[in-house]
Each structure stands twice: as structure tokens, then as C-alpha cells.
Design a protein around this motif. Structure first.
Motif, PDB file in Angstrom:
ATOM      1  N   UNK A 107      -1.789  11.009  -0.360  1.00 50.35           N
ATOM      2  CA  UNK A 107      -0.451  10.509  -0.409  1.00 50.35           C
ATOM      3  C   UNK A 107      -0.946   8.863  -0.485  1.00 50.35           C
ATOM      4  N   UNK A 108      -1.839   8.578   0.556  1.00 47.77           N
ATOM      5  CA  UNK A 108      -2.200   7.026   0.212  1.00 47.77           C
ATOM      6  C   UNK A 108      -3.103   6.595  -1.059  1.00 47.77           C
ATOM      7  N   UNK A 109      -3.824   7.504  -1.420  1.00 52.38           N
ATOM      8  CA  UNK A 109      -4.404   7.416  -2.753  1.00 52.38           C
ATOM      9  C   UNK A 109      -3.620   7.279  -3.912  1.00 52.38           C
ATOM     10  N   UNK A 110      -2.501   8.165  -4.068  1.00 54.25           N
ATOM     11  CA  UNK A 110      -1.408   7.829  -4.651  1.00 54.25           C
ATOM     12  C   UNK A 110      -0.650   6.591  -4.998  1.00 54.25           C
ATOM     13  N   UNK A 111      -0.525   6.100  -3.916  1.00 49.16           N
ATOM     14  CA  UNK A 111      -0.209   4.835  -3.606  1.00 49.16           C
ATOM     15  C   UNK A 111      -1.213   3.620  -3.987  1.00 49.16           C
ATOM     16  N   UNK A 112      -2.288   4.123  -4.403  1.00 46.85           N
ATOM     17  CA  UNK A 112      -3.231   2.940  -4.680  1.00 46.85           C
ATOM     18  C   UNK A 112      -4.092   2.472  -3.394  1.00 46.85           C
ATOM     19  N   UNK A 113      -3.970   3.071  -2.287  1.00 39.55           N
ATOM     20  CA  UNK A 113      -4.810   2.756  -1.089  1.00 39.55           C
ATOM     21  C   UNK A 113      -6.217   3.512  -1.316  1.00 39.55           C
ATOM     22  N   UNK A 114      -7.079   2.770  -0.622  1.00 40.71           N
ATOM     23  CA  UNK A 114      -8.400   3.270  -0.603  1.00 40.71           C
ATOM     24  C   UNK A 114      -9.071   3.230   0.972  1.00 40.71           C
ATOM     25  N   UNK A 115     -10.049   4.289   1.212  1.00 42.22           N
ATOM     26  CA  UNK A 115     -10.301   4.196   2.598  1.00 42.22           C
ATOM     27  C   UNK A 115     -11.392   3.173   2.772  1.00 42.22           C
ATOM     28  N   UNK A 116     -11.544   2.784   4.236  1.00 37.98           N
ATOM     29  CA  UNK A 116     -12.335   1.712   4.926  1.00 37.98           C
ATOM     30  C   UNK A 116     -13.449   2.444   5.493  1.00 37.98           C
ATOM     31  N   UNK A 117     -14.569   2.771   5.097  1.00 39.98           N
ATOM     32  CA  UNK A 117     -15.571   3.729   5.679  1.00 39.98           C
ATOM     33  C   UNK A 117     -15.937   3.096   7.056  1.00 39.98           C
ATOM     34  N   UNK A 118     -16.170   1.871   7.446  1.00 40.29           N
ATOM     35  CA  UNK A 118     -16.591   1.570   8.728  1.00 40.29           C
ATOM     36  C   UNK A 118     -15.275   1.368   9.524  1.00 40.29           C
ATOM     37  N   UNK A 119     -13.968   1.482   9.003  1.00 45.06           N
ATOM     38  CA  UNK A 119     -12.827   1.750   9.872  1.00 45.06           C
ATOM     39  C   UNK A 119     -12.134   2.987  10.177  1.00 45.06           C
ATOM     40  N   UNK A 120     -11.936   3.667   9.176  1.00 44.18           N
ATOM     41  CA  UNK A 120     -11.220   4.789   9.197  1.00 44.18           C
ATOM     42  C   UNK A 120     -11.780   6.167   9.592  1.00 44.18           C
TER      43      UNK A 120
END
Length: 333
Positions: free
Chosen positions: A131-144
Motif C-alpha cells: 500500500x505504501x509503494x502504491x502511494x509513492x513511498x519507498x523504504x529506508x534501509x537503515x531505518x525500516x
């Protein structure tokens, strides 16, 4: 030997009954089928059953009423090509010489695979990340981060064919498994590599809790606000058993807090209404009671039952035999 196949639904018969099954059954028994696409009731069953030694049933087959049992003068075995036999026979069948067997062990493997799939989907928050990807959000490797399954503590509520398969499937993940059940003796728990504990303790210690109890008057609503509040932040609840075992209102209220996750295959009301709050919660993944949908395994159900009838004809032990004690533990609906 003469066998009646009491599966009238054309689509179900096509799915469960390939020609190869008829050929196998015909090697040791005469075979008759009820008319596909026409209603076949308990009264119809009572009228026809007197000439048969065996009867094969599945979803939608009629109940063996007292009248049907009274007329089943030759009947020696009922083979159910599905899971619970509670819709086909009542406990009075065990006062007769008729053996009852079920393909529940085959179907249990499908539900176990669905359970582990939902564990992984919830532990990796696949729905939320998609769902977050569909909203244009991307993961943060050093945080998520995600909960994940490897090395976690998994609590199983209920012990039967499904949970036995789940235990086997979880072994490669190096999890620690807690079990709440009154039907698993300590020596069997040790053999399975699981730790027996109380219900509240299981909820307190587990990262992931999976429900596997049968739905009976004793288990209805057994998981409520008290147990859910004991789950640690970020924990996951998986339910592939029956919706009524978990108090849905209490679960919804706990999920609203955003503190835990849930992956659910079963609900109080099915089909689940499209405006149900569970479908709008970002920390709940809901699927439409698909636990037994594994196509290859579903096609093996009646094949297994035909093998059971052959074992019975040869005087061998039935692998899926339903005993009175087992019957009393079944989900009645």
C-alpha cells in the motif's frame, strides 16, 4: 461392495472426482452416483442408502438422519471427501457398526500452508508495504524493519492435524513454539519440540499467535480483550480456524490502537461485508476463507477416500477414521 457417491453439485464433482478416481473405485466396488445438478436430500438418501455398503460424501451432501441410518442395513463405511464430518453425521452414527472416515488430514495440509503464508505476510507487513509503494513511498534501509518469522516465538492455540503440519513447516525458520492445548500430552509435546503453557502466558510470550482450535461452545469467544491486551507491541495474530473463537469486537478495538497486526482468513460473519471496519484497518490483512483452497490437495480428497474404502475392504486400518472422541472436538458448523 457397492458404493454410492452422494455428491450432487456438478462443479464440486468435477473438481473432486476425476475419471481416474472412478476407475480406481471400480476395481473393487460397484459405483453409483446421485444425479448431478439435482437436489439430493436426507429423505432421498434414506430412500436409496439401503442397497449400499459404502457412501462417499463431501460439502453439500445430505445429513445421515436417524431415518437414513435406520434404512442403511448394508452400510459399513461413510467416507467424507472434505474436512469436518459434523454436517454429514451426528453422534448417533457411533452407536451403529458404520465406520466413518474423513479426508481432513489432506485438507489440513492446505490450511497449514495458508497459515504459514499468513504468518509470513503479516510478519513482513506485505499488505502495508504494498500500500505504501502504491502511494509513492519507498523504504529506508537503515531505518525500516519488520517483525519477520525467523527466530521468533510462535504460539499455537489448539492442537490437531493443522497445527501438527504448521509445526513441521516452521522448523526451517528456527522458531520457538509454545502450545496451548488440553489434548497434547507432555511426552508428545516434547516429541514435537513444543512447550506447553497456559493461554494468557502464551499471549504474553509470543511474537506471533496462531489460532487452531475447533469452534465449539467451549472455545467460542475464548480469545478476548484480556488475551489480546497481553500481546506485545508489534505482535501478530493469525486466525485460520473460525472467526467466533476470537471476539471480533475486542480484536477490532485492539487493532484500532495500531499496536498489533492481524492476518485473518475467518470472521464472525461470512462473507465479510465490504464495509466492515477490519477491511479498512492498515494493520489487518483479510482474505476470504481460502485456507482449504490448495487446488492440488483439494483434488486429492476423494482419491484419499477411495483409498480408505479400499483399505476398509481389505480389513486394514483407516487412516482418517473419526472416533467419538474426535467427533466431539469437531467444529459443529
Amino acid at each position: 461392495m457397492k458404493t454410492l457417491v452422494a455428491i450432487a453439485d456438478p462443479g464440486l464433482r468435477e473438481l473432486l472426482w476425476p475419471e481416474s478416481v472412478t476407475i480406481k473405485l471400480a476395481t473393487f466396488s460397484e459405483v453409483d452416483f446421485v444425479t448431478a445438478g439435482e437436489p439430493f436430500t436426507s429423505d432421498d438418501l434414506a430412500e436409496r442408502i439401503g442397497e449400499y455398503d459404502a457412501c462417499i460424501t463431501s460439502w453439500g451432501s445430505p445429513l445421515f438422519t436417524p431415518e437414513a441410518l435406520a434404512r442403511a442395513e448394508r452400510l459399513k463405511v461413510i467416507g467424507h471427501g472434505a474436512g469436518s464430518v459434523a454436517s454429514i453425521v451426528r453422534e448417533d452414527v457411533f452407536a451403529t457398526p458404520i465406520a466413518v472416515t474423513s479426508a481432513n488430514g489432506v485438507l489440513a495440509l492446505s490450511t497449514a500452508e495458508c497459515t504459514v503464508s499468513l504468518m509470513l505476510a503479516g510478519a513482513w507487513d506485505l499488505a502495508g508495504n504494498a500500500a505504501r509503494l502504491k502511494r509513492g513511498e519507498w523504504s529506508v534501509p537503515f531505518r525500516d524493519t519488520v517483525l519477520g518469522l525467523t527466530g521468533r516465538v510462535v504460539g499455537l492455540v489448539g492442537y490437531g492435524e493443522i497445527s501438527k503440519h504448521v509445526i513441521k513447516m516452521l522448523k526451517p525458520f528456527g522458531v520457538r513454539i509454545l502450545l496451548y492445548s488440553g489434548y497434547c500430552p507432555p511426552d508428545e509435546a516434547a516429541e514435537q519440540g513444543v512447550e506447553l503453557c497456559g493461554l494468557n502466558e502464551l499471549f504474553e510470550r509470543s511474537d506471533i499467535v496462531s489460532i487452531h482450535s475447533s469452534w465449539t461452545p467451549r472455545t467460542e469467544g475464548m480469545i478476548g480483550a484480556e488475551q489480546l491486551s497481553r500481546l506485545r507491541d508489534g505482535a501478530l495474530l493469525v486466525n485460520t480456524a473460525r472467526g467466533a473463537i476470537v471476539q471480533e469486537r475486542a480484536l477490532t478495538e485492539e487493532l484500532r490502537k495500531g499496536r498489533i497486526y492481524a492476518t485473518l482468513d475467518v470472521f464472525d460473519r461470512e462473507p465479510l461485508p465490504p464495509d466492515h471496519e477490519l477491511l479498512s484497518l492498515p494493520n489487518a490483512l483479510c482474505v476470504p476463507h481460502i485456507g482449504g483452497f490448495h487446488g492440488l490437495l483439494k483434488r486429492r480428497l476423494c482419491d484419499f477416500i477411495v483409498d480408505e474404502l479400499h483399505r476398509f475392504a481389505k480389513g486394514e486400518e483407516l487412516l482418517g477414521r473419526v472416533t467419538p472422541d474426535h467427533y466431539r472436538r469437531l467444529t459443529p458448523r
